[in-house]
Design an enzyme around this catalytic site. Structure first.
Site, short mmCIF file in Angstrom:
data_model
loop_
_atom_site.label_atom_id
_atom_site.label_comp_id
_atom_site.label_asym_id
_atom_site.label_seq_id
_atom_site.Cartn_x
_atom_site.Cartn_y
_atom_site.Cartn_z
CG HIS A 27 -1.99 -1.05 1.12
ND1 HIS A 27 -2.94 -1.23 2.10
CD2 HIS A 27 -2.27 -1.98 0.17
CE1 HIS A 27 -3.75 -2.21 1.75
NE2 HIS A 27 -3.36 -2.69 0.58
CD GLU A 33 -1.65 3.26 3.54
OE1 GLU A 33 -2.72 2.95 4.08
OE2 GLU A 33 -1.53 3.35 2.30
CB CYS A 44 -6.09 -1.40 5.21
SG CYS A 44 -4.33 -1.82 5.25
CB CYS A 103 -1.59 0.76 6.21
SG CYS A 103 -0.99 -0.13 4.74
#
Length: 141
Positions: A70, A72, A98, A101
């Site tokens: 992802h 981030e 999510c 993360c």
């Protein structure tokens, strides 16, 4: 910094994160992230495969491959491999994080998250709020 000036910076950084997300090779969703500390961008990221892997993010059925990172997570990992620290920084991201993360964000010491779009599962945002991270929802204009 005044609230009005902060909002101006928040919008500008989110627009930059949106542009950064356009670099992603993912077809289903392109997400961009910036980590900013003391009004300086210390890291950036977009969703995609790990370094050295084929840039294709989806399998033949159009499902995202498990190894895709992802945005981030990519930004946090870049900071981890540098001399910078994300402690007390702000994360600007085009899609709310999510749960996985969110744990990385908290553990990295990021104290503020500004996001433009909501992920279908809000548990990540709820976790960050519980952890004392300041959350700002700022949809694109």
């Amino acid at each position: 910094m005044t609230a009005q000036k902060q909002l101006k910076y928040d919008k500008a950084y989110l627009k930059m994160a949106l542009e950064w997300g356009k670099l992603s090779h993912c077809k289903r969703k392109q997400v961009g992230a910036l980590i900013v500390k003391d009004r300086m961008i210390i890291s950036d990221g977009f969703n995609g495969t790990p370094t050295g892997f084929n840039n294709c993010c989806e399998d033949k059925e159009g499902i995202t491959k498990w190894e895709v990172l992802h945005a981030e997570a990519n930004a946090i990992l870049k900071v981890a491999s540098s001399t910078q620290s994300a402690k007390n920084a702000t994360l600007y991201i085009t899609l709310s994080p999510c749960t996985q993360c969110s744990k990385l964000i908290h553990q990295a010491g990021i104290k503020r998250v500004v996001y433009a779009n909501s992920y279908r599962d809000t548990a990540g945002i709820e976790f960050l709020e519980k952890a004392g991270v300041k959350i700002t929802y700022l949809p694109y204009e």
